[in-house]
Design a protein around this motif. Structure first.
Motif, short mmCIF file in Angstrom:
data_model
loop_
_atom_site.label_atom_id
_atom_site.label_comp_id
_atom_site.label_asym_id
_atom_site.label_seq_id
_atom_site.Cartn_x
_atom_site.Cartn_y
_atom_site.Cartn_z
N GLU A 1 0.80 -1.37 -0.10
CA GLU A 1 -0.04 -0.03 -0.06
C GLU A 1 0.94 1.33 -0.01
O GLU A 1 1.93 1.35 0.64
N GLY A 2 0.53 2.35 -0.76
CA GLY A 2 1.08 3.61 -0.72
C GLY A 2 2.25 3.64 -1.91
O GLY A 2 2.82 4.77 -1.98
N THR A 3 2.68 2.40 -2.32
CA THR A 3 3.71 2.38 -3.36
C THR A 3 3.23 2.68 -4.86
O THR A 3 2.07 1.96 -5.15
N LYS B 1 5.87 -0.77 1.41
CA LYS B 1 5.08 0.32 1.34
C LYS B 1 5.63 1.76 1.21
O LYS B 1 6.99 1.86 1.39
N ASP B 2 4.50 2.51 0.73
CA ASP B 2 5.08 4.01 0.55
C ASP B 2 6.60 3.94 -0.44
O ASP B 2 7.25 5.06 -0.12
N GLN C 1 13.56 -8.32 -3.02
CA GLN C 1 12.98 -7.65 -1.58
C GLN C 1 13.38 -6.34 -1.48
O GLN C 1 14.50 -5.81 -1.48
N ILE C 2 12.43 -5.40 -1.77
CA ILE C 2 12.68 -3.78 -1.74
C ILE C 2 11.74 -3.44 -0.60
O ILE C 2 10.53 -3.59 -0.35
N GLY C 3 12.63 -2.55 0.31
CA GLY C 3 11.95 -2.15 1.54
C GLY C 3 10.85 -0.95 1.41
O GLY C 3 10.54 -0.78 0.18
N SER C 4 10.30 -0.50 2.65
CA SER C 4 9.57 0.67 2.43
C SER C 4 10.21 2.26 2.40
O SER C 4 11.44 2.08 2.77
N HIS C 5 9.25 3.04 1.86
CA HIS C 5 10.05 4.45 1.85
C HIS C 5 11.61 4.35 0.79
O HIS C 5 12.30 4.90 1.20
N SER D 1 18.09 -9.95 -5.03
CA SER D 1 18.74 -8.71 -4.23
C SER D 1 17.83 -8.18 -3.17
O SER D 1 16.93 -8.37 -3.00
N VAL D 2 18.20 -7.71 -2.21
CA VAL D 2 17.68 -7.09 -1.16
C VAL D 2 18.17 -5.29 -1.05
O VAL D 2 19.31 -5.03 -1.15
N ILE D 3 17.12 -4.42 -1.30
CA ILE D 3 17.58 -3.04 -0.89
C ILE D 3 16.49 -2.65 0.50
O ILE D 3 15.41 -2.91 0.49
N PRO D 4 17.36 -2.20 1.37
CA PRO D 4 16.76 -1.79 2.54
C PRO D 4 15.56 -0.74 2.71
O PRO D 4 15.57 0.17 1.65
N ASP D 5 15.23 -0.30 3.84
CA ASP D 5 14.21 0.46 3.73
C ASP D 5 14.91 2.23 3.53
O ASP D 5 16.38 2.00 3.95
N ASN D 6 14.10 3.08 3.29
CA ASN D 6 14.45 4.38 3.64
C ASN D 6 16.00 4.79 2.56
O ASN D 6 16.72 5.73 3.03
N VAL D 7 15.98 4.26 1.38
CA VAL D 7 17.07 4.57 0.42
C VAL D 7 16.38 5.19 -0.83
O VAL D 7 15.53 4.74 -1.20
N THR D 8 17.33 5.81 -1.46
CA THR D 8 16.90 6.60 -2.78
C THR D 8 18.04 5.96 -3.71
O THR D 8 19.16 6.11 -3.43
N VAL D 9 17.65 5.76 -4.98
CA VAL D 9 18.60 5.10 -6.12
C VAL D 9 18.26 6.13 -7.47
O VAL D 9 17.04 6.06 -7.78
#
Length: 424
Positions: free
Chosen positions: A319-321, A336-337, A350-354, A383-391
Motif C-alpha cells: 500500500e502507498g507504493t 510500503k510508500d 526484496q525492496i523495503g519501504s520508503h 537482491s535486497v534493498i533496505p528501507d529508506n534509500v534513494t537510487v
C-alpha cells in the motif's frame, strides 16, 4: 533409421552479458518476459506451431533454470517418444573435454544427435529473440529456390546496419554478398540469425571447419559456403522481431506489449505462445489499489498503484507504493510508500519501504556505461534493498545490500552496488 524432414537446433547457451545483473545467475533465454513467459518460449512455440517436433536445445552458461523450465517439453507438446525436445549441454569426449566455443562449433559437437534423425534440412535458431515466425513457409521458400542455405533477413535502419550481418541480394533474392558487421554496409538487409541448411551442405561445412577457432556461422560457415558457390538465398521477413540483448531493448519490448494496440500481440488464438505455468492462486487487487495499462501476473497482490508496467507472477506491491514504466519479475516484493520509476527488477527481489528507485537526473554509469543506460534502474535477482534509500538513474544493484552500502541513504545516478560473489 528414424527419418525427420527438418529438425531444429536452438542455441540457448549464451551468457547475455549486455543484460548486466539480470543474467548474473541465469542464461539469457531463461530471463522472464512479458509477466508470464521466458524468452526461450518464443522460438520453442514457433517450432511446434510450424510443425517441427524435434528440437535440440544447446545449453552452456548457467543452465539450471533453463533446464528445469524446458523439462521434457510438455508445455510445447514436445514430449515425444521419437524426437521431441532434447537438452544438449557440452560433454566430455573420450579424447578431450571442450566447451562450446562458437555457434557453429556448438552445432558441430552435436553431429551425432542430428545424424540419428537423418534430416533433409536443419533449422538453426537463437534462443534469445522475441518474434513469431512460421518456419514451414521459410522451408517451402528454401525448397522452391533449390537452396543450399536460406537466411532469414529483415530490413533495419541504415544507421544500425553495422551491428548486424548484412546481405546483398540480386533480383531473385539470391545472396551475392555477405558481410558480418561491416563498417560501411552496402545494404540494410540484416541477417536474423535464423538459417535453414540442407543437411549435406551443413555437415560438410562443419566437418571442414572443425578446427577453426571459435567457429561461428556468420564469421566462418556462411563465408565458407559462399566461397564454394553454394546457393544461398535471403528469406525477407517483415513481421515483429526483437533482439532483447540489451537492457534498453529488453525494456522496450516489454513496454510494447502494453500498448492499446500492441505491436507484438500475445493474445492471438492461431499462434499461441506456450510456457511452463505453475499452479498458483489468482491475482488479488486491494481496496485502494489502482492499475492502468499494465500486465499483471497470476498470484500477484497489488495494494498500491501501477502504471504502464509489466508485473510478473507472485509479486507483492504494498500500500502507498507507486510503480511506473517498470518491469517487476516473479516473486519480488516492494514495501510500503515506495516509488519505482523506469526500473527492471529481477526475480525474488526484496525492496523495503520508503524506497525511491529512478530518482533525480541522469548521469553516465561509472562502471559499464554501455550496459547501464537509458535512464534505467536494474536490480539483479535475489537482491535486497533496505528501507529508506534513494537510487538514481543508470544504476545497478546486485546482492543483499544494507543501509551502510548507501552513502547518506543514496546511490547516486550512474552508481553501482555489486556485493561480493555477485557478477555484473
Amino acid at each position: 533409421m528414424i527419418k525427420k524432414e527438418m529438425i531444429a537446433m536452438l542455441l540457448a547457451g549464451g551468457q547475455g552479458s549486455r543484460l548486466g545483473v539480470l543474467t548474473a545467475k541465469v542464461a539469457k533465454p531463461a530471463v522472464s518476459f512479458g509477466g508470464k513467459y521466458r524468452i526461450i518460449d518464443f522460438p520453442l512455440s514457433n517450432c511446434i506451431n510450424s510443425g517441427i517436433d524435434t528440437v535440440g536445445v544447446l545449453t552452456q552458461y548457467q543452465p539450471l533454470r533453463l533446464n528445469s523450465h524446458i523439462g521434457i517439453g510438455i508445455p510445447w507438446d514436445l514430449d515425444r517418444n521419437v524426437g521431441g525436445v532434447t537438452v544438449l549441454p557440452p560433454y566430455e569426449k573420450s579424447s578431450n573435454s571442450e566447451w562450446y566455443t562458437g555457434t557453429a562449433n556448438a552445432i558441430y559437437q552435436n553431429l551425432e544427435y542430428m545424424e540419428q534423425y537423418n534430416p533433409d534440412y536443419v533449422l538453426i535458431l537463437s534462443g534469445d529473440h522475441i518474434y513469431k515466425m512460421d518456419y514451414k513457409i521459410m522451408l517451402d521458400y528454401h525448397k522452391a529456390n533449390n537452396a543450399d542455405i536460406t537466411i532469414a533477413a529483415m530490413p533495419v535502419p541504415m544507421e544500425e546496419a553495422s551491428r548486424f550481418g548484412i546481405v546483398v541480394t540480386d533480383e531473385d533474392n539470391r545472396i551475392t554478398e555477405f558481410e558480418e558487421k561491416p563498417t560501411q554496409p552496402k545494404s540494410n538487409l540484416a541477417s536474423m540469425g535464423i538459417y535453414i541448411f540442407s543437411w549435406k551442405v551443413l555437415k560438410e561445412a562443419l566437418i571442414k571447419l572443425k578446427d577453426q577457432n571459435e567457429c561461428d556461422f556468420g564469421k566462418h560457415v556462411i563465408p565458407y559456403c559462399f566461397e564454394n558457390n553454394k546457393r544461398i538465398f535471403a528469406y525477407e521477413y517483415n513481421g515483429y522481431w526483437k533482439d532483447v540483448g540489451t537492457l534498453s531493448s529488453y525494456w522496450e519490448a516489454n513496454m510494447e506489449l502494453i500498448d492499446i494496440i500492441p505491436v507484438f500481440n500475445l493474445y492471438e488464438e492461431f499462434w499461441k505462445i506456450y510456457t511452463r505455468t505453475d499452479t498458483i492462486p489468482p491475482q488479488y487487487i486491494g481496496e485502494n489499489a489502482y492499475i492502468e495499462k499494465s500486465i499483471i501476473g497470476d498470484g500477484t497482490e497489488i495494494y498500491g498503484k501501477v502504471y504502464n508496467s509489466v508485473i510478473g507472477a507472485g509479486v507483492v506491491i504494498e500500500e502507498g507504493t507507486v510503480v511506473r514504466d517498470s518491469i517487476i519479475m516473479n516473486n519480488s516484493v516492494i514495501g510500503k510508500d515506495s516509488i519505482v520509476t523506469k526500473s527492471i527488477i529481477a526475480e525474488d527481489v526484496q525492496i523495503g519501504s520508503h524506497v525511491e528507485l529512478g530518482a533525480g537526473e541522469e548521469a553516465e554509469n561509472v562502471f559499464k556505461p554501455k550496459i547501464y543506460n537509458s535512464g534505467l534502474v536494474t536490480v539483479g535477482e535475489c537482491s535486497v534493498i533496505p528501507d529508506n534509500v534513494t537510487v538514481g538513474k543508470n544504476t545497478a544493484i546486485s546482492g543483499e545490500t544494507t543501509i551502510d552500502d548507501y552513502q547518506e541513504g543514496q546511490l547516486a545516478s550512474g552508481g553501482i552496488i555489486i556485493k561480493a560473489g555477485d557478477n555484473v
